[in-house]
Design a protein around this motif. Structure first.
Motif, PDB file in Angstrom:
ATOM      1  N   LEU A 181      35.311  43.518  44.727  1.00 16.30           N
ATOM      2  CA  LEU A 181      34.558  44.249  43.713  1.00 16.30           C
ATOM      3  C   LEU A 181      33.474  45.096  44.379  1.00 16.30           C
ATOM      4  CD1 LEU A 181      34.091  44.805  40.679  1.00 16.30           C
ATOM      5  CD2 LEU A 181      32.460  42.896  40.704  1.00 16.30           C
ATOM      6  N   LEU A 182      32.755  44.502  45.303  1.00 18.10           N
ATOM      7  CA  LEU A 182      31.690  45.226  46.001  1.00 18.10           C
ATOM      8  C   LEU A 182      32.264  46.360  46.855  1.00 18.10           C
ATOM      9  CD1 LEU A 182      28.658  45.431  46.611  1.00 18.10           C
ATOM     10  CD2 LEU A 182      29.031  43.810  48.489  1.00 18.10           C
ATOM     11  N   GLU A 183      33.321  46.084  47.616  1.00 19.85           N
ATOM     12  CA  GLU A 183      33.890  47.103  48.498  1.00 19.85           C
ATOM     13  C   GLU A 183      34.442  48.301  47.729  1.00 19.85           C
ATOM     14  OE1 GLU A 183      35.406  44.230  52.180  1.00 19.85           O
ATOM     15  OE2 GLU A 183      36.888  45.205  50.907  1.00 19.85           O
ATOM     16  N   GLU A 184      35.110  48.044  46.623  1.00 19.82           N
ATOM     17  CA  GLU A 184      35.775  49.135  45.901  1.00 19.82           C
ATOM     18  C   GLU A 184      34.894  49.842  44.878  1.00 19.82           C
ATOM     19  OE1 GLU A 184      39.544  47.946  44.279  1.00 19.82           O
ATOM     20  OE2 GLU A 184      40.451  47.909  46.278  1.00 19.82           O
ATOM     21  N   THR A 185      33.854  49.149  44.379  1.00 18.50           N
ATOM     22  CA  THR A 185      33.075  49.728  43.276  1.00 18.50           C
ATOM     23  C   THR A 185      31.571  49.748  43.511  1.00 18.50           C
ATOM     24  OG1 THR A 185      32.744  47.659  42.068  1.00 18.50           O
ATOM     25  CG2 THR A 185      34.818  48.871  41.647  1.00 18.50           C
ATOM     26  N   GLY A 219      40.484  45.289  43.180  1.00 14.62           N
ATOM     27  CA  GLY A 219      40.995  44.071  43.799  1.00 14.62           C
ATOM     28  C   GLY A 219      41.657  44.359  45.123  1.00 14.62           C
ATOM     29  N   GLY A 220      42.195  43.296  45.701  1.00 14.36           N
ATOM     30  CA  GLY A 220      42.864  43.417  46.988  1.00 14.36           C
ATOM     31  C   GLY A 220      43.233  42.055  47.521  1.00 14.36           C
ATOM     32  N   GLY A 221      43.523  41.996  48.796  1.00 13.65           N
ATOM     33  CA  GLY A 221      44.002  40.775  49.422  1.00 13.65           C
ATOM     34  C   GLY A 221      42.915  39.777  49.761  1.00 13.65           C
ATOM     35  N   VAL A 222      43.303  38.515  49.722  1.00 15.90           N
ATOM     36  CA  VAL A 222      42.434  37.432  50.167  1.00 15.90           C
ATOM     37  C   VAL A 222      42.556  37.352  51.681  1.00 15.90           C
ATOM     38  CG1 VAL A 222      41.981  34.942  50.053  1.00 15.90           C
ATOM     39  CG2 VAL A 222      42.764  36.166  48.002  1.00 15.90           C
ATOM     40  N   GLU A 223      41.438  37.403  52.373  1.00 18.06           N
ATOM     41  CA  GLU A 223      41.440  37.363  53.829  1.00 18.06           C
ATOM     42  C   GLU A 223      41.417  35.927  54.335  1.00 18.06           C
ATOM     43  OE1 GLU A 223      38.149  39.805  55.054  1.00 18.06           O
ATOM     44  OE2 GLU A 223      39.154  41.650  54.382  1.00 18.06           O
ATOM     45  N   GLY A 257      57.677  43.469  48.729  1.00 19.45           N
ATOM     46  CA  GLY A 257      58.665  42.965  49.665  1.00 19.45           C
ATOM     47  C   GLY A 257      58.435  41.532  50.092  1.00 19.45           C
ATOM     48  N   ARG A 258      57.684  40.811  49.313  1.00 13.00           N
ATOM     49  CA  ARG A 258      57.378  39.413  49.612  1.00 13.00           C
ATOM     50  C   ARG A 258      56.807  38.766  48.356  1.00 13.00           C
ATOM     51  NH1 ARG A 258      52.140  40.870  53.305  1.00 13.00           N
ATOM     52  NH2 ARG A 258      51.185  42.166  51.742  1.00 13.00           N
ATOM     53  N   VAL A 259      56.600  37.483  48.417  1.00 13.01           N
ATOM     54  CA  VAL A 259      55.944  36.794  47.319  1.00 13.01           C
ATOM     55  C   VAL A 259      54.481  37.225  47.332  1.00 13.01           C
ATOM     56  CG1 VAL A 259      55.269  34.553  46.383  1.00 13.01           C
ATOM     57  CG2 VAL A 259      57.527  34.849  47.404  1.00 13.01           C
ATOM     58  N   TYR A 260      54.002  37.714  46.200  1.00  8.06           N
ATOM     59  CA  TYR A 260      52.623  38.187  46.132  1.00  8.06           C
ATOM     60  C   TYR A 260      51.972  37.604  44.885  1.00  8.06           C
ATOM     61  CZ  TYR A 260      48.609  41.252  46.779  1.00  8.06           C
ATOM     62  OH  TYR A 260      47.350  41.731  47.014  1.00  8.06           O
ATOM     63  N   ASN A 261      51.156  36.582  45.095  1.00  9.22           N
ATOM     64  CA  ASN A 261      50.452  35.947  43.996  1.00  9.22           C
ATOM     65  C   ASN A 261      49.114  36.639  43.779  1.00  9.22           C
ATOM     66  OD1 ASN A 261      52.404  33.926  43.481  1.00  9.22           O
ATOM     67  ND2 ASN A 261      51.704  32.845  45.296  1.00  9.22           N
ATOM     68  N   LEU A 262      48.849  37.025  42.543  1.00 12.64           N
ATOM     69  CA  LEU A 262      47.620  37.732  42.197  1.00 12.64           C
ATOM     70  C   LEU A 262      46.811  36.889  41.219  1.00 12.64           C
ATOM     71  CD1 LEU A 262      46.046  40.465  42.434  1.00 12.64           C
ATOM     72  CD2 LEU A 262      47.205  41.114  40.308  1.00 12.64           C
ATOM     73  N   SER A 263      45.603  36.514  41.630  1.00 13.81           N
ATOM     74  CA  SER A 263      44.684  35.798  40.750  1.00 13.81           C
ATOM     75  C   SER A 263      43.812  36.826  40.043  1.00 13.81           C
ATOM     76  CB  SER A 263      43.807  34.823  41.542  1.00 13.81           C
ATOM     77  OG  SER A 263      44.609  33.798  42.086  1.00 13.81           O
ATOM     78  N   ILE A 264      43.876  36.814  38.727  1.00 11.62           N
ATOM     79  CA  ILE A 264      43.151  37.788  37.921  1.00 11.62           C
ATOM     80  C   ILE A 264      41.911  37.116  37.350  1.00 11.62           C
ATOM     81  CG2 ILE A 264      43.290  39.324  35.921  1.00 11.62           C
ATOM     82  CD1 ILE A 264      46.400  39.258  36.499  1.00 11.62           C
ATOM     83  N   TYR A 265      40.751  37.704  37.654  1.00  8.39           N
ATOM     84  CA  TYR A 265      39.467  37.161  37.221  1.00  8.39           C
ATOM     85  C   TYR A 265      38.805  38.103  36.226  1.00  8.39           C
ATOM     86  CZ  TYR A 265      39.626  33.813  41.055  1.00  8.39           C
ATOM     87  OH  TYR A 265      39.976  32.797  41.899  1.00  8.39           O
ATOM     88  N   ARG A 266      38.056  37.524  35.332  1.00  8.13           N
ATOM     89  CA  ARG A 266      37.190  38.285  34.424  1.00  8.13           C
ATOM     90  C   ARG A 266      35.795  38.205  35.017  1.00  8.13           C
ATOM     91  NH1 ARG A 266      34.147  40.767  31.304  1.00  8.13           N
ATOM     92  NH2 ARG A 266      34.174  40.634  29.044  1.00  8.13           N
ATOM     93  N   ALA A 267      35.176  39.356  35.253  1.00  4.59           N
ATOM     94  CA  ALA A 267      33.833  39.423  35.835  1.00  4.59           C
ATOM     95  C   ALA A 267      32.798  39.521  34.723  1.00  4.59           C
ATOM     96  CB  ALA A 267      33.727  40.636  36.744  1.00  4.59           C
TER      97      ALA A 267
END
Length: 141
Positions: free
Chosen positions: A60-64, A43-47, A86-96
């Motif tokens: 998923l493609l970039e990392e794996t 995973g990672g950041g939403v651009e 150090g900030r608000v960090y919302n993480l959306s967790i998906y099942r692939a």
């Protein structure tokens, strides 16, 4: 009398992908801070300009080097409570679902690992990764 206002915290949005094969989960070894050296779901950041779903596919493609044809949002959590960002960090967790391709570490992933929950206990795995792997096994998501 002058008033001073604290700036609003910067909110960042990230995604994480749970890839499961039987009782094993795909984890990446992080190559960058925060969490450098730890194992976590890809995973990672939403651009800018992309949706969370688009970011999930891209990360998923970039990392794996893998693709999936199905996604299901499991939950969105606030990781800022862990004090790592150090900030608000919302993480959306998906099942692939319907994962395809030849797995190969890329981007900031140093290596890939298919691990059971029991295997995870012998590695440095992020708390949220272990918790969600357990949840996925119990709820059959």
């Amino acid at each position: 009398m002058t008033q001073t206002f604290s700036p609003l915290p910067i909110t960042a949005h990230g995604v994480s992908m749970i890839c499961r094969d039987e009782n094993r989960f795909l984890l990446v070894k992080r190559g960058k801070e925060p969490l450098k050296g730890s194992l976590a779901f890809p995973g990672g950041g939403v651009e800018a300009g992309e949706t969370a779903e688009q970011a999930a596919h891209r990360e998923l493609l970039e990392e794996t080097n893998l693709r999936c044809s199905g996604l299901k949002l499991v939950e969105t959590i606030d990781l800022s409570k862990e004090g790592l960002y150090g900030r608000v960090y919302n993480l959306s967790i998906y099942r692939a679902y319907d994962i395809s391709g030849i797995a190969q570490a890329g981007d900031d992933a140093v290596s890939l690992h298919w691990l059971t929950i029991e295997d995870m206990l012998n590695h440095v795995v992020t708390a949220s990764t272990l918790a969600f792997a357990r949840r996925i096994m119990l709820e059959e998501i």
